[in-house]
Design a protein around this motif. Structure first.
Motif, PDB file in Angstrom:
ATOM      1  N   ILE A   7     -10.145  14.028  -1.191  1.00 44.64           N
ATOM      2  CA  ILE A   7     -10.091  12.653  -0.675  1.00 44.64           C
ATOM      3  C   ILE A   7      -8.673  12.093  -0.758  1.00 44.64           C
ATOM      4  O   ILE A   7      -7.905  12.443  -1.655  1.00 44.64           O
ATOM      5  CB  ILE A   7     -11.061  11.702  -1.420  1.00 44.64           C
ATOM      6  N   PRO A   8      -8.337  11.202   0.210  1.00 42.97           N
ATOM      7  CA  PRO A   8      -7.032  10.541   0.151  1.00 42.97           C
ATOM      8  C   PRO A   8      -7.009   9.491  -0.961  1.00 42.97           C
ATOM      9  O   PRO A   8      -8.059   8.989  -1.363  1.00 42.97           O
ATOM     10  CB  PRO A   8      -6.916   9.876   1.525  1.00 42.97           C
ATOM     11  N   ALA A   9      -5.817   9.190  -1.445  1.00 46.37           N
ATOM     12  CA  ALA A   9      -5.679   8.201  -2.513  1.00 46.37           C
ATOM     13  C   ALA A   9      -4.531   7.258  -2.194  1.00 46.37           C
ATOM     14  O   ALA A   9      -3.470   7.692  -1.744  1.00 46.37           O
ATOM     15  CB  ALA A   9      -5.423   8.901  -3.840  1.00 46.37           C
ATOM     16  N   GLN A  10      -4.776   5.957  -2.400  1.00 47.11           N
ATOM     17  CA  GLN A  10      -3.730   4.962  -2.189  1.00 47.11           C
ATOM     18  C   GLN A  10      -3.676   3.962  -3.338  1.00 47.11           C
ATOM     19  O   GLN A  10      -4.727   3.638  -3.913  1.00 47.11           O
ATOM     20  CB  GLN A  10      -3.985   4.175  -0.889  1.00 47.11           C
ATOM     21  N   ALA A  11      -2.465   3.527  -3.644  1.00 45.72           N
ATOM     22  CA  ALA A  11      -2.301   2.419  -4.585  1.00 45.72           C
ATOM     23  C   ALA A  11      -2.198   1.151  -3.768  1.00 45.72           C
ATOM     24  O   ALA A  11      -1.428   1.102  -2.800  1.00 45.72           O
ATOM     25  CB  ALA A  11      -1.046   2.627  -5.415  1.00 45.72           C
ATOM     26  N   ILE A  12      -3.003   0.141  -4.113  1.00 44.92           N
ATOM     27  CA  ILE A  12      -2.869  -1.127  -3.394  1.00 44.92           C
ATOM     28  C   ILE A  12      -2.523  -2.243  -4.385  1.00 44.92           C
ATOM     29  O   ILE A  12      -3.163  -2.406  -5.420  1.00 44.92           O
ATOM     30  CB  ILE A  12      -4.139  -1.501  -2.576  1.00 44.92           C
ATOM     31  N   ASP A  13      -1.454  -2.989  -4.049  1.00 43.08           N
ATOM     32  CA  ASP A  13      -1.091  -4.186  -4.813  1.00 43.08           C
ATOM     33  C   ASP A  13      -1.589  -5.387  -4.032  1.00 43.08           C
ATOM     34  O   ASP A  13      -1.510  -5.394  -2.802  1.00 43.08           O
ATOM     35  CB  ASP A  13       0.436  -4.292  -4.960  1.00 43.08           C
ATOM     36  N   ILE A  46       0.863  -1.186   0.000  1.00 43.83           N
ATOM     37  CA  ILE A  46       0.000   0.000   0.000  1.00 43.83           C
ATOM     38  C   ILE A  46       0.894   1.227   0.000  1.00 43.83           C
ATOM     39  O   ILE A  46       1.847   1.297   0.774  1.00 43.83           O
ATOM     40  CB  ILE A  46      -0.899   0.036   1.265  1.00 43.83           C
ATOM     41  N   ARG A  47       0.639   2.160  -0.889  1.00 44.12           N
ATOM     42  CA  ARG A  47       1.394   3.415  -0.813  1.00 44.12           C
ATOM     43  C   ARG A  47       0.478   4.588  -1.125  1.00 44.12           C
ATOM     44  O   ARG A  47      -0.482   4.444  -1.882  1.00 44.12           O
ATOM     45  CB  ARG A  47       2.594   3.402  -1.776  1.00 44.12           C
ATOM     46  N   ASP A  48       0.791   5.734  -0.505  1.00 48.33           N
ATOM     47  CA  ASP A  48       0.010   6.944  -0.772  1.00 48.33           C
ATOM     48  C   ASP A  48       0.298   7.438  -2.182  1.00 48.33           C
ATOM     49  O   ASP A  48       1.412   7.300  -2.686  1.00 48.33           O
ATOM     50  CB  ASP A  48       0.395   8.056   0.216  1.00 48.33           C
ATOM     51  N   VAL A  49      -0.701   8.026  -2.803  1.00 49.78           N
ATOM     52  CA  VAL A  49      -0.490   8.658  -4.105  1.00 49.78           C
ATOM     53  C   VAL A  49      -0.772  10.149  -3.928  1.00 49.78           C
ATOM     54  O   VAL A  49      -1.843  10.540  -3.431  1.00 49.78           O
ATOM     55  CB  VAL A  49      -1.427   8.060  -5.172  1.00 49.78           C
ATOM     56  N   ALA A  50       0.199  10.980  -4.319  1.00 47.08           N
ATOM     57  CA  ALA A  50       0.090  12.427  -4.101  1.00 47.08           C
ATOM     58  C   ALA A  50      -0.929  13.043  -5.065  1.00 47.08           C
ATOM     59  O   ALA A  50      -1.158  12.523  -6.159  1.00 47.08           O
ATOM     60  CB  ALA A  50       1.460  13.074  -4.293  1.00 47.08           C
ATOM     61  N   PRO A  51      -1.537  14.151  -4.650  1.00 43.75           N
ATOM     62  CA  PRO A  51      -2.601  14.767  -5.460  1.00 43.75           C
ATOM     63  C   PRO A  51      -2.205  15.041  -6.918  1.00 43.75           C
ATOM     64  O   PRO A  51      -3.020  14.804  -7.819  1.00 43.75           O
ATOM     65  CB  PRO A  51      -2.884  16.083  -4.721  1.00 43.75           C
ATOM     66  N   GLY A  52      -0.977  15.509  -7.130  1.00 42.19           N
ATOM     67  CA  GLY A  52      -0.561  15.794  -8.501  1.00 42.19           C
ATOM     68  C   GLY A  52      -0.623  14.550  -9.373  1.00 42.19           C
ATOM     69  O   GLY A  52      -1.103  14.591 -10.513  1.00 42.19           O
ATOM     70  N   GLU A  53      -0.150  13.434  -8.826  1.00 47.98           N
ATOM     71  CA  GLU A  53      -0.182  12.183  -9.588  1.00 47.98           C
ATOM     72  C   GLU A  53      -1.615  11.684  -9.754  1.00 47.98           C
ATOM     73  O   GLU A  53      -1.993  11.190 -10.817  1.00 47.98           O
ATOM     74  CB  GLU A  53       0.669  11.119  -8.878  1.00 47.98           C
ATOM     75  N   VAL A  54      -2.420  11.836  -8.696  1.00 44.39           N
ATOM     76  CA  VAL A  54      -3.825  11.427  -8.787  1.00 44.39           C
ATOM     77  C   VAL A  54      -4.514  12.207  -9.905  1.00 44.39           C
ATOM     78  O   VAL A  54      -5.228  11.639 -10.741  1.00 44.39           O
ATOM     79  CB  VAL A  54      -4.559  11.675  -7.450  1.00 44.39           C
ATOM     80  N   PHE A  55      -4.276  13.513  -9.911  1.00 41.87           N
ATOM     81  CA  PHE A  55      -4.900  14.365 -10.927  1.00 41.87           C
ATOM     82  C   PHE A  55      -4.543  13.858 -12.319  1.00 41.87           C
ATOM     83  O   PHE A  55      -5.400  13.677 -13.182  1.00 41.87           O
ATOM     84  CB  PHE A  55      -4.424  15.815 -10.744  1.00 41.87           C
ATOM     85  N   MET A  56      -3.242  13.608 -12.523  1.00 34.63           N
ATOM     86  CA  MET A  56      -2.806  13.171 -13.847  1.00 34.63           C
ATOM     87  C   MET A  56      -3.425  11.815 -14.210  1.00 34.63           C
ATOM     88  O   MET A  56      -3.914  11.634 -15.322  1.00 34.63           O
ATOM     89  CB  MET A  56      -1.291  13.081 -13.880  1.00 34.63           C
ATOM     90  N   ARG A  57      -3.409  10.890 -13.254  1.00 29.15           N
ATOM     91  CA  ARG A  57      -3.951   9.560 -13.556  1.00 29.15           C
ATOM     92  C   ARG A  57      -5.453   9.610 -13.814  1.00 29.15           C
ATOM     93  O   ARG A  57      -5.972   8.884 -14.655  1.00 29.15           O
ATOM     94  CB  ARG A  57      -3.623   8.582 -12.419  1.00 29.15           C
TER      95      ARG A  57
END
Lengths: 90, 286, 335
Positions: free
Chosen positions: B262-268, B225-236
Motif C-alpha cells: 500500500i502507498p503511504a503519505q504523511a499529511i500535515d 502532503i508528502r510520500d513516505v518511502a517503504p523503508g521509512e514506513v517499515f521502520m515507523r
C-alpha cells in the motif's frame, strides 16, 4: 591464513528489499535488521562458500562498482554482521 | 470477582471483573449491542481491584490487573473506573495479542478497502476516524488496527473511541446524535470522553478489509502532503506496533507485505476540515 | 469435574489432558487465566495439542504455542551470544533452568516460558566472566552500591546484567544457593559432572548432570524464592524425573546437603502431576501455597504467602543479617 567469511545459509534469513533499505529477518535470533547498501550486496557476494576480506573487496568492485571500499571499514562492517549472526567466519 | 462484564470487540473476547459495580455498569451501558466472547471463552481477563479490602470504600482506588500486567501501574480514582477498564483492556492487547500484528493506528473502511492512520497521541487519528465515520466510512477502530499475518487483511477492533481534551468538543459538535460516556476530568491524559461507535461499525465488526492506504497525520501544521518511502514506513510501523517483536517471523511477514502493498503519505493539517479534504483527495487518487 | 478453580485445576489437566473434555466455558476460562498467571500457558498449550477443545480455546492455545516457540528462539540465541562472549576465556559455561531444558530438547522445555538467561561458571572465573560480558554489550541493570555489595558478598550470583541491544538479562551464578543459606551445595561438583550440550563445538555450552538438574530445580523452589512460580518449578521436576528417572538422585541430593528439599520436591511433584504421594503437614502447606489462585488468576490466601516470604528470607540469611538487610531496604524506601 586469512579468515573466510560466509553468509548465513539462505534458510536462516528472510531478505525483503523495500527500497534503498532491505529488511532482513534472522531466524536464529528473531531479530529484524533494516540495512542499507552495501550489506545486501555483501551477503550476496559472500554466498554460502565464502570469501576472504581481500577477495570480497575485489568481488564488490567487479560486481557492484564499489571500488572505494576500504579494507578497515569493510572489516568492521563484517564484524558487525558476524555479531548479528548474518555472517559466519571459518 | 464480585461484578463481571464480558464482551467481544472484533475478534477479541474480554472478561472484566471488578470489586465495584460502577465501572461494570458503565461498560455494560456503553457496550450494549456488542456480542459475547466466542464459545463463552474470552481471550483476555481484566481485573479492577482494591489494593487493600478497605480501599473498596475508603478513598477507593482502582488497581489494574489481568492476564498481562505492568508492574507498579498507578491506581486510578473510582470515578475513572471506566478509563481503568479501557486501559486494562488495551494493555492486554498491547502485551498479550499474538494472533494479529497490532498497529497503533485508527482504521476506517469504504468499499471493502481500509484506510489506516497512525501517529503519536495528539496526531488526531482518533478524531479523524470518528469524523470519517460520519461521512460514509465504516469505523473499524481508533486505537489498534489488527493485521492478520495469514491473509494480510485488517480486522476491526471498534472499542469505545477515546476522545481527549479539545477533540471532545469537536466530536460533540460534529456528532450531536452520537452516544458518549461520562466526561472524565483530570485523568493522567487530561479530560477524556468515550464515544460509542455507531451501530453500523458494531454490526460489521466481523468483516475484515484489505488495507489500501496508510497515512501519518500530524495536527497543528500548515497543510502538506508528502510520500513516505517503504523503508521509512517499515521502520515507523515497527515502532507503532506493540507486538512486532513478539510476533517473530509472522510479524515480519505481515509487516513487509503491508508495507510493500500500500502507498503511504504523511499529511500535515491545521484543522480537521483540511484533513478530511486531504484524506478524501488521496483516497480518490488511489 | 470435582476440582475447584485453583492451581489444582491446572495440575489436573496437565496430568490428564483428556480431562479437559469435561470443561465448560467457565472451566476453560479459569484454566487459561490460572495457566497465564503461573506462566504455564505455553506448557498447557503443548500438553493439550491435538485434543478436542472449543475453537476459541484452540486459537488461544495456538497463539501460546507460537509465543513459546518464539521465546525458545530468543532464549537459545541469548545462550549463543553468551557462548561467543565467553568462549575466549576457556571456562566451562553451564546453562541452567529453562534455557538448558530447551537447548537439550527436554520435555520440561516444551512450551516453557523463559525469562532471563541463567548460567553457572566457576567462582574463580567470575571477574573474567563479568569483564567479558561488559565488553560484549552487557550492562549493569541498576548501579546501586548497597545492592551491589549485598549481591557480591552474599548472593550466589553477580548482580543482574542486561544486554543493551537485545534487552535481555543474564544471571551469572557460581553456585545454586546464596552463600547466606545454611546449606552449601558442592559447586565444583556441579561443574565437574556437567554434560556438554553440543560436543562438536569447542568452548561450547553444558548443562547440569541428570541428577544435579533435579537437585537444582528443588533447591530453586525452596531456598531461592518464596515458592512463587512453584507450579512451573514442580512441573520441571516432574518432567525431569519422567525423562531421567531417580537413580542416584537421593545420594546426589544428600551430597549437596539438599536431601530434604529434593525429597519434598519429589512428593509435591508427584502429588500435583504424578501418581500421588504420602504427604506431611508441611508438604500440604506448601501445596496450599503453590496452588493458591482463583478462577481469575489472582493470588489467594495472602497470609500463607506472607508467611512463606518471611520463611524464605529466614532460610537464606542468618537472623542478624536478615534484620540488617530489611533495615537497609526499609530506610531506602522511606528515604
Amino acid at each position: 591464513m586469512a579468515a573466510v567469511y560466509r553468509a548465513a545459509p539462505a534458510e536462516a534469513l528472510r531478505i525483503v528489499p523495500l527500497d534503498a533499505f532491505t529488511a532482513i529477518y534472522h531466524r536464529a535470533s528473531g531479530i529484524t535488521h533494516l540495512v542499507g547498501p552495501p550489506v545486501p550486496e555483501i551477503l550476496t557476494a559472500l554466498g554460502p562458500d565464502g570469501l576472504t576480506l581481500p577477495a570480497l573487496i575485489a568481488r564488490l568492485g567487479d560486481t557492484y562498482d564499489l571500488l572505494d571500499a576500504d579494507e578497515a571499514a569493510l572489516g568492521a562492517r563484517l564484524d558487525e554482521l558476524v555479531a548479528a549472526g548474518l555472517v559466519r567466519t571459518a | 470477582m464480585k461484578h463481571v462484564f464480558s464482551v467481544r470487540i472484533g475478534p477479541v473476547g474480554f472478561r472484566v471483573g471488578s470489586d465495584w459495580r460502577a465501572p461494570i455498569r458503565q461498560l455494560a451501558a456503553l457496550y450494549a449491542g456488542y456480542p459475547q466472547p466466542e464459545d463463552g471463552v474470552p481471550d483476555f481477563t481484566v481485573r479492577l481491584f482494591a489494593q487493600r479490602p478497605w480501599r473498596r470504600v475508603i478513598r477507593p482506588a482502582v488497581m489494574i490487573g489481568g492476564d498481562f500486567m505492568i508492574p507498579d501501574a498507578a491506581p486510578l480514582p473510582l470515578a475513572q473506573g471506566l478509563l481503568a477498564a479501557e486501559m486494562a483492556m488495551n494493555l492486554q492487547m498491547a502485551l498479550g495479542q499474538r494472533r494479529y500484528l497490532l498497529l497503533h493506528a485508527s482504521a476506517v473502511e469504504r468499499d471493502g478497502r481500509v484506510l489506516l492512520m497512525t501517529g503519536e497521541s495528539g496526531s488526531g487519528k482518533s478524531t479523524l476516524a470518528a469524523l470519517l465515520s460520519q461521512r460514509g466510512w465504516r469505523l473499524m477502530g481508533d486505537e489498534f488496527a489488527l493485521i492478520d499475518p495469514v491473509t494480510g487483511l485488517a480486522h476491526a477492533f471498534p472499542r469505545l473511541v477515546s476522545l481527549k481534551n479539545a477533540a471532545i468538543a469537536v466530536a460533540e459538535a460534529a456528532m450531536p446524535q452520537a452516544r458518549f460516556g461520562p466526561l472524565l476530568e483530570g485523568t493522567p491524559k487530561g479530560a477524556i470522553r468515550h464515544l460509542v461507535p455507531d451501530a453500523a461499525a458494531v454490526a460489521a465488526m466481523d468483516m475484515p478489509g484489505k488495507p489500501a492506504l496508510l497515512l501519518f497525520p500530524r495536527f497543528g501544521f500548515a497543510p502538506d502532503i508528502r510520500d513516505v518511502a517503504p523503508g521509512e514506513v517499515f521502520m515507523r510501523l515497527t515502532q507503532a506496533s506493540t507486538n512486532y517483536v513478539a510476533m517473530g517471523e509472522r510479524g515480519f511477514d505481515a509487516l513487509t507485505r503491508l508495507v510493500l502493498s500500500i502507498p503511504a503519505q504523511a499529511i500535515d493539517y491545521p484543522d480537521t476540515k483540511h484533513a478530511l479534504a486531504q484524506v478524501e483527495a488521496l483516497w480518490e487518487a488511489l | 469435574m470435582s476440582v475447584g478453580a485453583n492451581g489444582w485445576l491446572l495440575a489436573r489437566i496437565l496430568r490428564s489432558p483428556g480431562d479437559a473434555a469435561a470443561l465448560d466455558a467457565t472451566g476453560w476460562t479459569a484454566l487459561i487465566a490460572i495457566a497465564r498467571a503461573e506462566q504455564m500457558i505455553g506448557t498447557l498449550a503443548w500438553r493439550l495439542h491435538g485434543t478436542a477443545m472449543p475453537p476459541a480455546v484452540a486459537r488461544i492455545l495456538a497463539d501460546a504455542r507460537a509465543s513459546a516457540d518464539h521465546g525458545r528462539t530468543l532464549a537459545l540465541w541469548e545462550a549463543e551470544a553468551a557462548r561467543r562472549a565467553l568462549a575466549p576465556l576457556g571456562v566451562p559455561v553451564v546453562l541452567l533452568k529453562g534455557t538448558a531444558f530447551v537447548a537439550a530438547g527436554l520435555m520440561a522445555g516444551q512450551g516453557r516460558s523463559i525469562g532471563d538467561l541463567d548460567i553457572l561458571v566457576p567462582r574463580g572465573s567470575l571477574d573474567a566472566v563479568e569483564r567479558a560480558l561488559l565488553e560484549n554489550g552487557w550492562e549493569w541493570v541498576k548501579p546501586d552500591a548497597y545492592d551491589d555489595a549485598y549481591y557480591r558478598r552474599w548472593m550466589h550470583e553477580l548482580p543482574p546484567l542486561i544486554h543493551r541491544d537485545r534487552d535481555r538479562m543474564i544471571d551469572v551464578h557460581h553456585t545454586i544457593l546464596p552463600l547466606t543459606a545454611r546449606i552449601t551445595p558442592d559447586a565444583q561438583g556441579l561443574l565437574a559432572e556437567s554434560v556438554p550440550l553440543r560436543a562438536e563445538e569447542k568452548g561450547g555450552l553444558a548443562m547440569l548432570s541428570r541428577t544435579d538438574v533435579i537437585v537444582h530445580a528443588a533447591a530453586h523452589l525452596f531456598a531461592d524464592g518464596d515458592l512463587a512460580g512453584g507450579m512451573r518449578n514442580l512441573w520441571d521436576v516432574h518432567c525431569l524425573i519422567e525423562e531421567f528417572g531417580v537413580e542416584g538422585l537421593v545420594e546426589r541430593a544428600e551430597h549437596h546437603g539438599l536431601g530434604d528439599a529434593v525429597g519434598r520436591a519429589l512428593r509435591l511433584a508427584a502429588a500435583l502431576y504424578g501418581d500421588g504421594a504420602t504427604l506431611s503437614p508441611g508438604d500440604r502447606a506448601c501445596l496450599r501455597r503453590v496452588t493458591a489462585r482463583d478462577g481469575w488468576g489472582s493470588a489467594t490466601r495472602p497470609w500463607t504467602r506472607l508467611a512463606f516470604y518471611i520463611r524464605s528470607h529466614w532460610l537464606r540469611m542468618p537472623p542478624a543479617m536478615l534484620a540488617r538487610h530489611l533495615w537497609t531496604k526499609w530506610r531506602k524506601q522511606s528515604g
